[in-house]
Every structure is written in structure tokens, then in C-alpha cells.
Scaffold this active site. Structure first.
Site, PDB file in Angstrom:
ATOM      1  CB  THR A   1      42.776  41.597  34.360  1.00 28.77           C
ATOM      2  OG1 THR A   1      43.760  41.815  35.372  1.00 28.77           O
ATOM      3  CG2 THR A   1      42.851  40.158  33.932  1.00 28.77           C
TER       4      THR A   1
ATOM      5  CB  CYS B   1      25.462  43.085  15.561  1.00 24.91           C
ATOM      6  SG  CYS B   1      24.692  42.577  17.105  1.00 24.91           S
TER       7      CYS B   1
ATOM      8  CB  CYS C   1      24.286  36.769  21.404  1.00 23.44           C
ATOM      9  SG  CYS C   1      25.700  37.217  20.404  1.00 23.44           S
TER      10      CYS C   1
ATOM     11  CB  ILE D   1      51.231  43.408  38.278  1.00 21.15           C
ATOM     12  CG1 ILE D   1      51.653  43.239  39.742  1.00 21.15           C
ATOM     13  CG2 ILE D   1      51.094  42.045  37.592  1.00 21.15           C
ATOM     14  CD1 ILE D   1      53.021  42.594  39.964  1.00 21.15           C
TER      15      ILE D   1
ATOM     16  CD  GLU E   1      37.448  45.431  41.577  1.00 22.81           C
ATOM     17  OE1 GLU E   1      38.531  44.842  41.571  1.00 22.81           O
ATOM     18  OE2 GLU E   1      37.317  46.609  41.154  1.00 22.81           O
TER      19      GLU E   1
ATOM     20  CB  SER F   1      53.151  43.117  29.554  1.00 22.42           C
ATOM     21  OG  SER F   1      53.278  41.931  28.830  1.00 22.42           O
TER      22      SER F   1
ATOM     23  CB  SER G   1      48.204  41.159  23.985  1.00 29.03           C
ATOM     24  OG  SER G   1      48.591  42.481  23.771  1.00 29.03           O
ATOM     25  CB  ALA G   2      44.308  37.710  25.929  1.00 24.34           C
TER      26      ALA G   2
ATOM     27  CG  HIS H   1      54.056  37.346  26.961  1.00 24.78           C
ATOM     28  ND1 HIS H   1      53.920  37.705  25.641  1.00 24.78           N
ATOM     29  CD2 HIS H   1      53.386  38.295  27.677  1.00 24.78           C
ATOM     30  CE1 HIS H   1      53.197  38.813  25.560  1.00 24.78           C
ATOM     31  NE2 HIS H   1      52.854  39.191  26.778  1.00 24.78           N
TER      32      HIS H   1
END
Ligand SMILES: Cc1cc2nc3c(=O)[nH]c(=O)nc-3n(C[C@H](O)[C@H](O)[C@H](O)COP(=O)(O)OP(=O)(O)OC[C@H]3O[C@@H](n4cnc5c(N)ncnc54)[C@H](O)[C@@H]3O)c2cc1C
Length: 483
Positions: free
Chosen positions: A41, A436, A399, A335, A31, A337, A45-46, A49
């Protein structure tokens, strides 16, 4: 010598690594970025489908439908949050109504469960939809997950079962030998029998390292989004699609697995694979299209905008094939959607391509990595108290927006895959994802990262190489104001 080298740690490369980890193979993932999954990735829209949309007979149709089915099992096995919340595709005029009926036929041909539903039914389930809606297509198997949760689980498991993962390793050159390849990166050189090109936006660039005839031309299309804060639970309950056009699925309204809502994306052809800016024009386009479908959008809840780039090719379908003039070089290109939804099935196809060429034995000691990620904000108070007794750092909130503790951040840094950047921590455990957007917690996370990784604070990166947040110390000896 490696048996298989996978270039790219997006959802495609990660699923392939996970599948190959079962076999007695020496597998390497390369990578270029500092963290895994920081390419296409990271920003989409995660949606898993359902698969009624791709043209029947295409690889996209086949692998989407199969992939959607496979997610149920793999998310359970690897303990990844996944919900099949279903979707409505909506028609607001006669033309769209006609298109929607065609889509319904696509669904039948692709073998996807879908229902045509009348206006009253849609408004009962989604009261904010405009009452000018005429017809809907309901797909109960549409799902949502966080793509990076999936990648971390797949790669933790691959690592646990012997796959090697080398980040910050950009492939610069591939030398084709008689029966193997020599892959050169900015860090080292690796010999491998197979190369799997899962490099997303850079797939054509990688293929051109071994041939002048890659067999496709890469195009880039940017999609821009708004993110709404959590807490708007009554706004939408399903994924809401407009009727798709030749340009794609259009602007969607998508509840996320973490309780936010995404509005977008746009679809704009761009020249540069790295142009991830968001534009005023793009965001206005999103608002206009959302407003055509739905009332009461809580725009006051916008906490962020982002964009992602689609790796399209001129072949308009996924390209999953061994390169003609280069045996053992497997292309996994174009690759776009529904690539996320199709990824488990894409990996299965690649696995079968290798199995067709040689007989592989499975590992006798293959075991699923026992994910132990503690999620304090999802636990009952008794359990939280018990965990704090074991590790007091689970009692320190870092957080405030997302209630993420120091203990969880430290766990992520020392997970098998390891996390080195602020954005990596944000994706893995969510600090900085709230209202925030890291305004309060980013300096604290920077300190924790530097302390745990035993490096200087000036070495800590936001995401990519060169994105250091601090450049030099301004206050020496505690900063008494006199230096
Ligand atoms: C706006 C948008 C919305 C989308 N929405 C959806 C959706 O809702 N559902 C769905 O199913 N799909 C969706 N998609 C598609 C989906 O996001 C992609 O199909 C999928 O993420 C592609 O994953 P990948 O692993 O192939 O590529 P990537 O995630 O890009 O992974 C490729 C990796 O290769 C690495 N790499 C590149 N070059 C080199 C090199 N030289 N050396 C080493 N490493 C290298 C990159 O850094 C990267 O990490 C959407 C895409 C976009 C852009």
C-alpha cells in the site's frame, strides 16, 4: 482471547479493522513492520479506479465498482482528502481503438459511468496529449487519494474504538486448535477465534502456517515510477491511461492528491517479494511509454523514483474466502490492483462473512475519532497566527519544500497511532516529500523524534528494523574538534 486477529496493516487490513471496530469484538491487528502500511500500500499509483477495466463477473469487478462508490462516504466521515478527478483511457491506433470499444462494453456490464470521446474533446481537456490520439474513454468517477492518509485515519479510528494494533510483531507460526488459533509472533503469543490473513505479498506464506493446501500460488510483479515535483499544474488534469493489454493497465500519468505527478509503472515479473529497487531499464521504459502518449513532460521536475510490488496469484482474481479445511481462517489474498480501490468493499465482504457465522452486537459507545491534524500550509494567515499563539511550534518551519512545521511533526509523533520513523513522519505529514527529498529536514526530524520519544538519536530508524541512520556519536561534548 481475541475474537479476531488481522495479520497485516495495509489498506485491506486497516479497512477490515475499521469495520470490525463497530462491533462488540476484541480485535487485534498484527504488523511485522515498525510502522503501519509499509507494504504494497505504500508504493502504488494511488488511484481509486472507476471499475470499467476488470473482467465482468470477477470479484475484482464487483468490489472495485462498489469500493469506488464507498470511498466518497468514508473519506468524508474520516476527513481524508479525496478527489474524483476522472480519467481518460487513450487509443492511438486501430487495434487500440477496437480494444477501447470493448472496454466501454466492460464498463456497461460492470455498471460504471463511461463515455467514448473523440480526439477534439480529449485535446480540449488535455492539450498536452499527442494529436495522434484517435479515441478516448472518459470515466468521471476515477478518484485519487494518498493511501497512507486513508490508513492512518482508519487505524486512528479503530484504535479510538478499542481495536489493538501491535507493530513490530511478525507472525512466525499459527497453531490450529479445536476452536481457536494460537498466533506466535517475534514478540508474544496471542489466542484468537478468527484469523484474517491480509498479509499482502506474504499471504501464501501465512496460509501455509495452517495448511499444505493454500489454494493459490503467489507471484510478484514489480512496478517502477518517477515522481514529478509540485508546480506543474498545467501538465495533466486527469488520470491518463493507455489502452490496457494482457500485461495490465500499462504506464500511466497520474496527478496525486498532494499536487505531484506520478509516471509509471512498469510490470516486471520478479522472484523476491522484497526487490523494490528501481532500474535504468525500467525507468527508460516508463519514459518511452509516456512519450508515446503526451508532449511537454517536465522531466526536469523529477524529484524521486520508487517501485512497488504487486501480490498476484495464479487465480488472477481476489481470493476472499474461509479456508476449506480450516474454519475461521479467512483468506484475503491476491489483492493486487484494483486492491486500493476495492478495499472498503473487501472489508465489507469480510465483515459479512463473520456476520453470517455469528450474530454480533454493535458497540453502544462507538464514535468516529475526531481527527485534528493541523495543516499549516493550507491555512489562511490569520488562522496560522492564531495557531502559533496557541502553540509556538507551529511557527517553526522544519521542511522548507513543503512548509511543514515542528508543531505538525510533534502532533504526528503523539497521534493515537504514534509514529516512530523518519519515513513514517514523511508519510503522515510530508516533510521530505518535496524537491530536496529530506536533504535539509531529515537531521532535524531525527532530532525531534529522538527528543519526543525520549530515545537516543542512534535509535532512530529510517523505516524498517535495522535502518538506523546514525551508528555512533562522533563529536563528544559538543564537538570542539579536539576529541
Ligand atoms: C505498482 C502498483 C500499482 C498499483 N496501483 C494501484 C492503484 O492505482 N489503484 C488500486 O486500486 N490498486 C493499486 N495497486 C494495488 C494496491 O496497492 C494493493 O492491492 C493494496 O495496496 C494491497 O494492500 P494489502 O493491505 O492487501 O497489502 P499490504 O499493503 O502489503 O499489507 C500487508 C501487510 O501485511 C504485513 N505482513 C506481511 N507478513 C506479515 C507477518 N508475517 N506478520 C505480520 N505482518 C505481516 C506487511 O508488512 C504489510 O504491511 C497497485 C499495486 C502496485 C504494486
Amino acid at each position: 482471547m481475541y475474537d479476531v486477529t488481522i495479520i497485516g496493516s495495509g489498506i485491506t487490513g486497516s479497512f477490515i479493522a475499521h469495520n470490525l471496530a463497530k462491533y462488540q469484538l476484541k480485535v487485534l491487528v498484527l504488523e511485522k513492520d515498525v510502522e503501519v502500511g509499509d507494504g504494497v500500500t505504500k508504493a502504488n499509483s494511488a488511484i481509486i479506479h472507476s471499475g470499467y477495466d476488470p473482467k465482468p463477473g470477477t470479484l475484482k469487478a464487483k468490489l472495485n465498482v462498489l469500493g469506488n462508490k464507498m470511498y466518497e462516504q468514508v473519506t468524508k466521515e474520516l476527513n481524508v482528502d479525496y478527489k474524483r478527478i476522472g480519467s481518460y483511457t487513450l487509443a492511438f491506433n486501430e487495434l487500440e481503438e477496437k480494444e477501447l470499444r470493448k472496454l466501454y462494453q466492460h464498463g456497461i456490464e460492470n455498471g460504471v459511468e463511461t463515455y467514448l470521446v473523440e480526439k477534439e474533446e480529449i485535446l480540449k481537456k488535455e492539450p498536452n496529449i499527442k494529436d495522434t490520439v484517435r479515441l478516448g474513454l472518459y470515466a468521471p468517477t476515477t478518484g485519487i487519494l494518498a493511501p497512507w492518509d486513508m490508513i492512518y485515519a482508519l487505524l486512528d479510528n479503530a484504535l479510538y474504538n478499542g481495536v489493538e494494533i501491535k507493530t513490530s510483531n511478525e507472525v512466525l507460526n499459527i497453531d490450529k486448535k479445536e476452536d481457536h488459533f494460537v498466533v506466535k509472533t517475534n514478540q508474544s503469543t496471542y489466542k484468537t477465534r478468527y484469523v484474517i490473513n491480509a498479509a499482502g505479498l506474504y499471504a501464501e506464506h501465512i496460509t501455509r502456517m495452517v495448511t499444505d493446501n493454500p489454494g493459490f500460488k503467489m507471484n510478484f510483479t514489480r512496478g517502477e515510477y518517477y515522481v514529478l515535483d509540485r508546480g506543474y499544474d498545467d501538465y495533466v488534469h486527469h488520470v491518463i491511461y493507455p489502452t490496457p493489454t494482457a500485461k495490465g493497465k500499462g504506464v500511466l500519468i497520474v496527478p496525486t492528491i498532494h499536487g505531484n505527478v506520478l509516471l509509471g509503472p512498469t510490470s516486471e515479473r520478479i522472484e523476491d517479494a522484497d526487490s523494490t529497487e528501481v532500474t535504468k531499464v525500467g525507468l527508460e521504459f516508463v519514459k518511452n511509454h509516456v512519450n508515446q502518449m503526451i508532449n511537454n513532460t517536465p522531466y526536469k521536475g523529477i524529484i524521486r523514483t520508487f517501485s512497488g510490488i504487486r501480490p498476484k496469484t495464479d487465480r488472477l482474481d481476489f481470493i476472499i474466502e474461509e479456508l476449506n479445511d480450516t474454519p475461521q481462517f479467512i483468506q484475503v489474498a491476491g489483492i493486487e490492483s484494483p486492491g486500493l480501490a476495492s478495499a472498503p468493499a473487501i472489508a465489507k465482504m469480510v465483515e459479512e462473512m463473520i456476520l453470517n457465522k455469528e450474530s454480533l452486537e454493535t458497540k453502544h459507545d462507538y464514535k468516529i475519532y475526531p481527527q485534528k491534524q493541523v495543516k499549516i500550509n493550507e491555512k489562511p494567515i490569520d488562522e496560522i497566527n492564531r495557531l502559533i499563539k496557541q502553540n509556538p511550534k507551529y511557527g517553526t518551519i522544519i521542511c522548507r519544500c513543503e512548509s511543514i512545521t515542528e508543531g505538525e511533526i510533534i502532533d504526528a509523533i503523539h497521534s493515537p497511532l504514534g509514529i516512530r520513523t523518519i519515513d513514517g513522519i514523511k508519510r503522515r505529514v510530508r516533510p521530505g516529500s518535496g524537491r530536496c527529498q529530506g536533504g535539509f529536514c531529515q537531521p532535524l526530524i531525527l532530532e525531534i523524534l529522538a527528543r519526543e520519544l525520549k530515545v537516543s538519536k542512534t535509535d532512530i530508524l529510517l523505516d524498517k528494523e535495522g535502518s538506523n541512520i546514525l551508528t555512533e556519536e562522533t563529536k563528544i561534548n559538543g564537538g570542539d574538534g579536539n576529541e
